[in-house]
Design a protein around this motif. Structure first.
Motif, PDB file in Angstrom:
ATOM      1  N   PRO A  90       0.937  -1.246   0.052  1.00 42.92           N
ATOM      2  CA  PRO A  90       0.028  -0.630  -0.266  1.00 42.92           C
ATOM      3  C   PRO A  90       1.237   0.939   0.286  1.00 42.92           C
ATOM      4  CG  PRO A  90      -1.108  -1.190   1.976  1.00 42.92           C
ATOM      5  CD  PRO A  90       0.660  -2.053   1.009  1.00 42.92           C
ATOM      6  N   ASN A  91       2.207   1.151   0.323  1.00 43.45           N
ATOM      7  CA  ASN A  91       2.654   2.460   0.906  1.00 43.45           C
ATOM      8  C   ASN A  91       3.425   2.343  -0.777  1.00 43.45           C
ATOM      9  OD1 ASN A  91       1.873   2.317   3.708  1.00 43.45           O
ATOM     10  ND2 ASN A  91       4.454   1.847   4.225  1.00 43.45           N
ATOM     11  N   ALA A  92       3.788   1.029  -1.078  1.00 42.40           N
ATOM     12  CA  ALA A  92       3.977   1.665  -2.344  1.00 42.40           C
ATOM     13  C   ALA A  92       3.169   2.259  -3.650  1.00 42.40           C
ATOM     14  CB  ALA A  92       4.684   0.230  -3.321  1.00 42.40           C
ATOM     15  N   CYS A  93       2.281   1.174  -3.342  1.00 42.58           N
ATOM     16  CA  CYS A  93       0.626   2.310  -4.130  1.00 42.58           C
ATOM     17  C   CYS A  93       0.680   3.633  -4.267  1.00 42.58           C
ATOM     18  CB  CYS A  93      -0.432   1.374  -4.266  1.00 42.58           C
ATOM     19  SG  CYS A  93      -0.362  -0.311  -4.639  1.00 42.58           S
ATOM     20  N   VAL A  94       0.767   4.282  -3.202  1.00 44.02           N
ATOM     21  CA  VAL A  94       0.308   6.114  -2.739  1.00 44.02           C
ATOM     22  C   VAL A  94       1.810   6.307  -3.723  1.00 44.02           C
ATOM     23  CG1 VAL A  94       1.066   7.691  -0.710  1.00 44.02           C
ATOM     24  CG2 VAL A  94      -0.472   5.599  -0.692  1.00 44.02           C
ATOM     25  N   VAL A  95       2.904   5.779  -3.288  1.00 44.63           N
ATOM     26  CA  VAL A  95       4.013   6.885  -3.838  1.00 44.63           C
ATOM     27  C   VAL A  95       4.070   6.830  -5.226  1.00 44.63           C
ATOM     28  CG1 VAL A  95       6.792   6.462  -3.616  1.00 44.63           C
ATOM     29  CG2 VAL A  95       5.947   6.011  -1.991  1.00 44.63           C
TER      30      VAL A  95
END
Length: 143
Positions: A90-95
């Motif tokens: 999820p953090n990678a998706c946001v970034v």
């Protein structure tokens, strides 16, 4: 969808639940999660550059196995790992969404509905015109 829900059995943490929601969204939108997220099991050090050249846009993960090794995610654009060391998918998706918006990259066609949902529904950027598929999902979520 059962494969996605089985991920909840592995870990009940918040990041894992968020990843299941993202993967479930992609299943609902008839998009293949493997086009966005790839997991590598046994990687020592950096990712193999020869393998990366096959990915135009991808979130790659490594680790996170039952032996307690932490999950590490990274972002690959045009065959080059541009960001590494992210803590979860999820953090990678946001970034990734922020990166694509900042450098004005177009969304890949096989994942256009997923990114449209991220942009127009979650971030509320240019949310005036929705595709029929996303509009239908919005109506189902809001009823």
């Amino acid at each position: 969808m059962n494969e996605v829900l089985m991920l909840l059995d592995q870990d009940a943490g918040v990041d894992n639940r968020r990843e299941v929601v993202i993967r479930g969204l992609m299943v609902y939108l008839s998009e293949n999660a493997a086009r966005l997220i790839t997991h590598y099991q046994h990687i020592n050090g950096d990712l193999d550059p020869d393998d990366l050249t096959h990915h135009a846009l991808k979130i790659v993960t490594e680790g996170g196995s039952a032996d307690g090794s932490p999950l590490e995610a990274g972002i690959v654009l045009e065959g080059v790992q541009v960001i590494a060391g992210l803590q979860s998918v999820p953090n990678a998706c946001v970034v990734l969404v922020g990166l694509m918006y900042a450098v004005n990259l177009s969304y890949p066609k096989p994942l256009r509905y997923t990114f449209e949902f991220f942009q127009k529904m979650l971030l509320e950027l240019h949310s005036g015109k929705l595709s029929p598929k996303i509009l239908s999902l919005k109506n189902k979520l809001l009823t």
